[in-house]
Design a protein around this motif. Structure first.
Motif, PDB file in Angstrom:
ATOM      1  N   CYS A 314       0.877  -1.189   0.000  1.00  0.00           N
ATOM      2  CA  CYS A 314       0.000   0.000   0.000  1.00  0.00           C
ATOM      3  C   CYS A 314       0.908   1.231   0.000  1.00  0.00           C
ATOM      4  CB  CYS A 314      -0.913  -0.013   1.220  1.00  0.00           C
ATOM      5  SG  CYS A 314      -2.258   1.216   1.146  1.00  0.00           S
ATOM      6  N   PRO A 315       1.362   1.675  -1.188  1.00  0.00           N
ATOM      7  CA  PRO A 315       2.442   2.671  -1.254  1.00  0.00           C
ATOM      8  C   PRO A 315       1.992   4.129  -1.297  1.00  0.00           C
ATOM      9  CG  PRO A 315       2.022   1.784  -3.429  1.00  0.00           C
ATOM     10  CD  PRO A 315       1.056   1.090  -2.505  1.00  0.00           C
ATOM     11  N   PHE A 316       0.705   4.411  -1.195  1.00  0.00           N
ATOM     12  CA  PHE A 316       0.220   5.772  -1.468  1.00  0.00           C
ATOM     13  C   PHE A 316       0.086   6.598  -0.196  1.00  0.00           C
ATOM     14  CE2 PHE A 316      -1.183   3.223  -5.047  1.00  0.00           C
ATOM     15  CZ  PHE A 316      -0.772   4.017  -6.110  1.00  0.00           C
ATOM     16  N   ASP A 317       0.680   7.772  -0.246  1.00  0.00           N
ATOM     17  CA  ASP A 317       0.562   8.786   0.802  1.00  0.00           C
ATOM     18  C   ASP A 317       0.668  10.118   0.075  1.00  0.00           C
ATOM     19  OD1 ASP A 317       0.387   9.872   3.365  1.00  0.00           O
ATOM     20  OD2 ASP A 317       2.560   9.899   3.613  1.00  0.00           O
ATOM     21  N   VAL A 318      -0.428  10.498  -0.617  1.00  0.00           N
ATOM     22  CA  VAL A 318      -0.358  11.525  -1.641  1.00  0.00           C
ATOM     23  C   VAL A 318      -1.536  12.478  -1.500  1.00  0.00           C
ATOM     24  CG1 VAL A 318      -1.589  10.063  -3.318  1.00  0.00           C
ATOM     25  CG2 VAL A 318      -0.092  11.903  -4.137  1.00  0.00           C
ATOM     26  N   SER A 319      -1.297  13.726  -1.842  1.00  0.00           N
ATOM     27  CA  SER A 319      -2.329  14.747  -1.718  1.00  0.00           C
ATOM     28  C   SER A 319      -2.212  15.713  -2.884  1.00  0.00           C
ATOM     29  CB  SER A 319      -2.160  15.506  -0.393  1.00  0.00           C
ATOM     30  OG  SER A 319      -3.168  16.478  -0.214  1.00  0.00           O
ATOM     31  N   GLY A 320      -3.362  16.190  -3.359  1.00  0.00           N
ATOM     32  CA  GLY A 320      -3.309  17.145  -4.448  1.00  0.00           C
ATOM     33  C   GLY A 320      -4.613  17.252  -5.193  1.00  0.00           C
ATOM     34  N   PHE A 321      -4.494  17.392  -6.504  1.00  0.00           N
ATOM     35  CA  PHE A 321      -5.629  17.695  -7.360  1.00  0.00           C
ATOM     36  C   PHE A 321      -5.922  16.492  -8.260  1.00  0.00           C
ATOM     37  CE2 PHE A 321      -3.644  21.580  -6.064  1.00  0.00           C
ATOM     38  CZ  PHE A 321      -4.707  22.441  -5.804  1.00  0.00           C
ATOM     39  N   SER A 322      -7.156  16.037  -8.194  1.00  0.00           N
ATOM     40  CA  SER A 322      -7.571  14.895  -8.998  1.00  0.00           C
ATOM     41  C   SER A 322      -8.644  15.335  -9.983  1.00  0.00           C
ATOM     42  CB  SER A 322      -8.115  13.783  -8.099  1.00  0.00           C
ATOM     43  OG  SER A 322      -9.365  14.152  -7.529  1.00  0.00           O
ATOM     44  N   PHE A 323      -8.943  14.454 -10.945  1.00  0.00           N
ATOM     45  CA  PHE A 323     -10.065  14.640 -11.851  1.00  0.00           C
ATOM     46  C   PHE A 323     -11.194  13.725 -11.413  1.00  0.00           C
ATOM     47  CE2 PHE A 323      -6.760  15.738 -15.224  1.00  0.00           C
ATOM     48  CZ  PHE A 323      -7.079  17.085 -15.239  1.00  0.00           C
ATOM     49  N   ALA A 324     -12.401  14.248 -11.215  1.00  0.00           N
ATOM     50  CA  ALA A 324     -13.548  13.395 -10.943  1.00  0.00           C
ATOM     51  C   ALA A 324     -13.750  12.482 -12.146  1.00  0.00           C
ATOM     52  CB  ALA A 324     -14.793  14.235 -10.691  1.00  0.00           C
ATOM     53  N   GLY A 325     -13.667  11.188 -11.900  1.00  0.00           N
ATOM     54  CA  GLY A 325     -13.744  10.216 -12.983  1.00  0.00           C
ATOM     55  C   GLY A 325     -12.467   9.430 -13.160  1.00  0.00           C
ATOM     56  N   PHE A 326     -11.402   9.843 -12.465  1.00  0.00           N
ATOM     57  CA  PHE A 326     -10.128   9.119 -12.576  1.00  0.00           C
ATOM     58  C   PHE A 326      -9.498   9.010 -11.188  1.00  0.00           C
ATOM     59  CE2 PHE A 326      -5.833   8.010 -13.610  1.00  0.00           C
ATOM     60  CZ  PHE A 326      -5.946   7.281 -14.781  1.00  0.00           C
ATOM     61  N   PRO A 327      -9.016   7.828 -10.811  1.00  0.00           N
ATOM     62  CA  PRO A 327      -8.416   7.665  -9.485  1.00  0.00           C
ATOM     63  C   PRO A 327      -7.024   8.263  -9.389  1.00  0.00           C
ATOM     64  CG  PRO A 327      -8.286   5.601 -10.708  1.00  0.00           C
ATOM     65  CD  PRO A 327      -9.077   6.559 -11.563  1.00  0.00           C
ATOM     66  N   GLY A 328      -6.613   8.529  -8.142  1.00  0.00           N
ATOM     67  CA  GLY A 328      -5.271   9.037  -7.910  1.00  0.00           C
ATOM     68  C   GLY A 328      -5.215  10.549  -7.907  1.00  0.00           C
ATOM     69  N   VAL A 329      -3.996  11.071  -7.940  1.00  0.00           N
ATOM     70  CA  VAL A 329      -3.725  12.504  -7.908  1.00  0.00           C
ATOM     71  C   VAL A 329      -2.931  12.864  -9.156  1.00  0.00           C
ATOM     72  CG1 VAL A 329      -2.385  14.285  -6.720  1.00  0.00           C
ATOM     73  CG2 VAL A 329      -3.852  12.745  -5.402  1.00  0.00           C
ATOM     74  N   ILE A 330      -3.372  13.891  -9.869  1.00  0.00           N
ATOM     75  CA  ILE A 330      -2.708  14.305 -11.116  1.00  0.00           C
ATOM     76  C   ILE A 330      -1.554  15.250 -10.832  1.00  0.00           C
ATOM     77  CG2 ILE A 330      -3.041  15.332 -13.383  1.00  0.00           C
ATOM     78  CD1 ILE A 330      -4.597  12.742 -12.965  1.00  0.00           C
ATOM     79  N   ILE A 331      -1.769  16.213  -9.953  1.00  0.00           N
ATOM     80  CA  ILE A 331      -0.744  17.188  -9.557  1.00  0.00           C
ATOM     81  C   ILE A 331      -0.769  17.291  -8.036  1.00  0.00           C
ATOM     82  CG2 ILE A 331      -0.021  19.614  -9.645  1.00  0.00           C
ATOM     83  CD1 ILE A 331      -1.393  19.841 -12.344  1.00  0.00           C
ATOM     84  N   GLY A 332       0.404  17.271  -7.400  1.00  0.00           N
ATOM     85  CA  GLY A 332       0.410  17.395  -5.949  1.00  0.00           C
ATOM     86  C   GLY A 332       1.734  16.968  -5.342  1.00  0.00           C
ATOM     87  N   HIS A 333       1.656  16.296  -4.211  1.00  0.00           N
ATOM     88  CA  HIS A 333       2.881  15.842  -3.539  1.00  0.00           C
ATOM     89  C   HIS A 333       2.581  14.613  -2.700  1.00  0.00           C
ATOM     90  CE1 HIS A 333       1.997  16.996   0.671  1.00  0.00           C
ATOM     91  NE2 HIS A 333       1.356  18.022   0.166  1.00  0.00           N
ATOM     92  N   ASN A 334       3.620  13.846  -2.426  1.00  0.00           N
ATOM     93  CA  ASN A 334       3.546  12.774  -1.441  1.00  0.00           C
ATOM     94  C   ASN A 334       4.510  13.119  -0.303  1.00  0.00           C
ATOM     95  OD1 ASN A 334       6.167  11.927  -2.334  1.00  0.00           O
ATOM     96  ND2 ASN A 334       5.223  10.690  -3.961  1.00  0.00           N
ATOM     97  N   GLY A 335       4.905  12.141   0.471  1.00  0.00           N
ATOM     98  CA  GLY A 335       5.789  12.440   1.587  1.00  0.00           C
ATOM     99  C   GLY A 335       7.219  12.730   1.205  1.00  0.00           C
ATOM    100  N   ASP A 336       7.600  12.426  -0.049  1.00  0.00           N
ATOM    101  CA  ASP A 336       8.986  12.589  -0.494  1.00  0.00           C
ATOM    102  C   ASP A 336       9.176  13.579  -1.624  1.00  0.00           C
ATOM    103  OD1 ASP A 336      10.022  10.495   1.242  1.00  0.00           O
ATOM    104  OD2 ASP A 336       9.024   9.078  -0.107  1.00  0.00           O
ATOM    105  N   LEU A 337       8.141  13.788  -2.439  1.00  0.00           N
ATOM    106  CA  LEU A 337       8.322  14.505  -3.701  1.00  0.00           C
ATOM    107  C   LEU A 337       7.063  15.296  -4.038  1.00  0.00           C
ATOM    108  CD1 LEU A 337      10.005  13.301  -6.919  1.00  0.00           C
ATOM    109  CD2 LEU A 337       7.575  13.839  -7.079  1.00  0.00           C
ATOM    110  N   ALA A 338       7.258  16.489  -4.583  1.00  0.00           N
ATOM    111  CA  ALA A 338       6.168  17.310  -5.119  1.00  0.00           C
ATOM    112  C   ALA A 338       6.397  17.497  -6.603  1.00  0.00           C
ATOM    113  CB  ALA A 338       6.124  18.662  -4.416  1.00  0.00           C
ATOM    114  N   TRP A 339       5.304  17.577  -7.363  1.00  0.00           N
ATOM    115  CA  TRP A 339       5.447  17.786  -8.798  1.00  0.00           C
ATOM    116  C   TRP A 339       4.341  18.698  -9.307  1.00  0.00           C
ATOM    117  CZ3 TRP A 339       3.095  13.664  -6.617  1.00  0.00           C
ATOM    118  CH2 TRP A 339       1.860  13.258  -7.122  1.00  0.00           C
ATOM    119  N   GLY A 340       4.690  19.469 -10.322  1.00  0.00           N
ATOM    120  CA  GLY A 340       3.741  20.327 -11.013  1.00  0.00           C
ATOM    121  C   GLY A 340       3.774  20.027 -12.494  1.00  0.00           C
TER     122      GLY A 340
END
Length: 840
Positions: A314-340
């Motif tokens: 269970c590797p996910f510890d992520v926060s940010g912006f998602s699209f309703a209709g698709f799982p996960g986070v498209i833009i954001g950060h986890n505990g180690d890395l942020a991306w734009g």
């Protein structure tokens, strides 16, 4: 009185019926354990689960709870079934025709067998969560939109969510962020009236003409040799009635696709990352604000997804912006890395002019090789109407798009007798029409921890091609370009073969030869200057590295960001989160900086007419909402573009006023005898540069007298430059006012403008200053303290108009304010206002 009662009944009963309980215990069949959902003051869900599948099942349940109609609308669009939802609406049927011609859904179904087993399990879990919410709920319990649609069409229970529905959404993302598609057609349309390639080229200056800095420097990559094919000219019938008709028909068809993400020159984005050597915290800061089409609800759904125990299972510890209709986070950060992400702008489409005879097309003119077109028939079902049969034809290059809509016959032929080479048609080659693994890339980015992980994820990120900027909690900053980018030969012909013009489909030398190797895509780690800016400008200097395209944003936003960063560095002042947010709100105008000194040289004798020009003297070029000078200058810019170019270009190729047009006009100021200054509509009169500049100044003064006030002191940019968010189905003028007013938030006045860092884009060709695109969200991630990060989205977390979270972020967003972005368990618990539990 009856109208008031109807409004109250609609609001209290009908609109509030679908609202979910965010503090309830809900059963979600298929969960393996209990899931906790804590929501903060903005209604953002922070989800905690013991397995990755439970996380995504919960996300699907929550997306359906808050935004199911948005999801259902999107899947109807992306599968070419919009008329099934909204009924016998010509625009919906046209959209279905074009998307069925593309075959978005077919490609998504192919991708299902290409992505990894883990991704399939996540998508299945997400669909399971969506369907758990749909179970036993009538349409009117899901969204008020179904109740309103039920007045005119039959509304059946929505189909269960299918994992492929999520994959099809990626096609819409890729379509709206596809690169130079518009410029390629615009060149052909401009030639139809100018009939001169050099004049067309003047309207499409190379990136270097702007004088702005690419994302990466020349020393970052080695130069590559072009694949050149020497040959005699391969003539295209430029300017003929037949080809012009084919181009016009193709344009009309492709313009029929609804805008779901963002489109046009103003749809860009800013992102930058600053090294910890330059920050007050000693760790990197990352900022991102994607500029997309703005509507209600906003495109982003904020979410945090936390595994209770983060490990390989269970590797996910992520926060940010998602699209309703698709799982996960498209833009954001986890505990180690942020991306734009920002749109790379790589050239991933080409139009091929085909010679078509009946159901064959000319594959090779030299060999006189005619081959059969691929053909199929699509049936478009129309809610309340008769089905529509759509024949679809394709060549090896892609689907034929010029005969999809009945906008006028593709007339004429390449030969006098009209038989040897048949008619012209236009097909579209597009990288997204081949199945890819972008879904895998989304999940890979969510668990990435370093530059190597980002590179691996980028190799999977086929479409849309994006710039990735990133930073890590251990102090690194970097850039990575992903995307499937075609390789083109350099062919000697009447126009360039680099993807900037339509190309002849009957010459195989113009076909793509493959794709850029992911290992050759540009990347950088910890550059010496201590920051990276990626705002849709060119990635590399011309001739360095792989050829990604020619039609870039001309870099005025990126250059301004670089200026603000370097000025603060030179002043020895370290960067904070507040500094990052302040830069995103910068509204200094490069247009004004280029034009105002020349405009002030124009002599206007009448004091009344000169009253506007006086505002420009001493103006600091800031375009805040209260600025009278900004209102006047933008009216001058609009009028200058129309006076200079509207007589030269076809109606569907008029200047939008973005960064390309700034370069064109700025350079023309140095050429007072440029032919574009002359107004073709005035016979026997040769207009000069100064005449048109003066005319633009005077007409702007008169326009604002009518639009705002006789007194320039009463003018303000915000009064002209308003954002009016519109619901995609119920927000238009054909909808009853009581409904339209309810689902469309009130208009807000905005600062900024096109190609300004605060990029609230408007289109000068419409004559209106209304905001069409803008920062769909803003985020700053503090890698030293993730809980100190900030975020905001244009509307809110909910898609229900009756929800307090439908547009509760709008006023803060418009004012440039942001909200705290909790990430740690402690910070989330402290911010929580509602807690829900999902149980098996």
């Amino acid at each position: 009185m009856l109208a008031v009662v109807a409004t109250v009944t609609f609001t209290v009963v009908t609109a509030r019926r679908p609202l979910p309980d965010h503090a309830a215990t809900e059963q979600v069949p298929g969960l393996s354990g209990e899931v906790t959902v804590q929501r903060d003051a903005q209604g953002v869900p922070h989800v905690y689960a013991s397995t990755a599948e439970d996380l995504f099942a919960a996300q699907g349940f929550l997306h359906a709870q808050d935004r199911f109609f948005e999801m259902d609308y999107r899947r109807h669009v992306t599968s070419g079934r919009l008329a099934e939802l909204v009924g016998d609406v010509p625009a919906a049927i046209d959209a279905d025709k074009v998307i069925r011609t593309f075959g978005w859904r077919d490609v998504a179904e192919e991708e299902w067998n290409l992505i990894s087993p883990e991704s399939r399990s996540y998508l299945q879990a997400y669909a399971q969560g969506v369907n758990a919410y749909l179970a036993d709920r009538a349409p009117e319990d899901l969204a008020v939109e179904y109740t309103v649609l039920g007045v005119t069409v039959d509304v059946a229970d929505p189909d269960p969510w299918d994992p492929v529905d999520s994959l099809a959404w990626l096609k819409a993302m890729a379509w709206d962020l596809r690169g130079n598609y518009d410029d390629e057609l615009a060149r052909a349309k401009a030639y139809s009236t100018l009939e001169d390639v050099e004049l067309v080229d003047e309207l499409f200056p190379a990136y270097a003409a702007a004088g702005n800095t690419p994302i990466l420097a020349e020393e970052d990559l080695r130069a590559t040799d072009a694949d050149t094919v020497a040959r005699t000219s391969t003539e295209l019938p430029w300017g003929t009635e037949a080809l012009d008709a084919a181009i016009e028909s193709a344009t009309a068809a492709l313009d029929s696709v609804p805008v779901l993400v963002g489109r046009g020159e103003a749809s860009g984005s800013n992102s930058w990352v600053v090294s910890g050597d330059l920050t007050a915290s000693g760790e990197p800061l990352l900022a991102n604000d994607p500029h997309l089409s703005l509507g209600a609800p906003g495109i982003w759904s904020q979410v945090s997804l936390h595994c209770e125990q983060v490990d390989d299972s269970c590797p996910f510890d992520v926060s940010g912006f998602s699209f309703a209709g698709f799982p996960g986070v498209i833009i954001g950060h986890n505990g180690d890395l942020a991306w734009g992400l920002t749109n790379l702008g790589a050239d991933v489409t080409d139009f091929f002019v085909e010679r078509v005879r009946n159901d064959t097309w000319l594959r090779d003119a030299d060999a006189e090789e005619w081959v059969d077109m691929e053909s199929r028939t699509e049936t478009i079902r129309v809610n309340g109407g008769d089905p529509v049969e759509l024949p679809v034809r394709s060549t090896e290059h892609g689907p034929v798009v010029s005969d999809v809509l009945d906008v006028g016959a593709v007339v004429g032929s390449p030969t006098e007798d009209g038989t040897e080479f048949g008619e012209y048609a236009v097909s579209l080659a597009w990288t997204a029409l081949e199945p890819g693994r972008t879904a895998d890339a989304v999940f890979a980015l969510g668990v990435a921890s370093d530059a190597a992980d980002v590179t691996e994820a980028a190799a999977l990120f086929d479409v849309p091609a994006q710039n990735i900027v990133f930073a890590t909690t251990d102090g690194h900053i970097g850039y990575q370009a992903p995307g499937r980018v075609p390789v083109r030969r350099d062919v000697d012909g009447p126009v360039p073969s680099d993807g900037t013009w339509p190309r002849p489909g009957w010459d195989p030398r113009f076909d793509w030869t493959g794709y850029v190797d992911p290992a050759d895509m540009p990347r950088a780690l910890d550059p010496e200057e201590g920051f990276i800016v990626a705002a849709n400008q060119a990635v590399l200097p011309d001739g360095v590295g792989p050829e990604l395209g020619k039609d870039w944003d001309h870099g005025f936003r990126s250059e301004r960001i670089r200026t603000l960063l370097t000025e603060q560095i030179s002043a020895g002042r370290q960067f904070t989160v507040e500094d990052m947010n302040e830069i995103m709100l910068d509204d200094w105008s490069p247009f004004a900086a280029a034009l105002v000194p020349v405009l002030l040289e124009m002599e206007i004798d009448d004091p009344y007419d000169a009253a506007g020009q006086e505002l420009l003297a001493g103006w600091d070029y800031r375009t805040d909402a209260d600025s009278a000078a900004a209102a006047y200058f933008n009216a001058v810019w609009r009028n200058l573009l129309s006076a200079t170019f509207w007589d030269d270009l076809p109606a569907d190729a008029l200047p939008s006023g973005g960064s390309r047009w700034l370069v064109v006009v700025r350079d023309m100021l140095e050429r007072p005898d440029d032919p574009f200054w002359d107004d073709r509509s005035t016979l026997n009169v040769l207009e000069t540069r100064d005449e048109l500049l003066t005319r633009a100044l005077v007409t702007a003064r008169h326009d604002l007298t009518v639009e705002l006030s006789k007194d320039p002191g009463d003018w303000s940019w915000g009064a002209l430059h308003e954002l009016s968010l519109e619901h995609p189905v119920l927000g238009g003028p054909d909808v009853p006012g009581v409904v339209r007013d309810y689902v469309n938030p009130g208009a807000v006045e905005m600062a900024g403008g096109s190609s300004i860092v605060n990029a609230t884009g408007w289109d000068a060709s419409t004559g209106s200053f209304a905001v069409q695109t803008g920062p769909s969200m803003r985020m700053v991630v503090d890698l030293a303290d993730l809980d100190a990060s900030t975020w905001v989205t244009v509307t809110g977390t909910s898609g229900h108009p009756a929800s307090p979270h439908y547009d509760d972020q709008l006023s803060a967003w418009a004012a440039g304010e942001t909200f705290a972005w909790p990430f740690s368990r402690e910070a989330v618990a402290e911010s929580a206002e509602d807690t829900a539990t999902l149980v098996p």
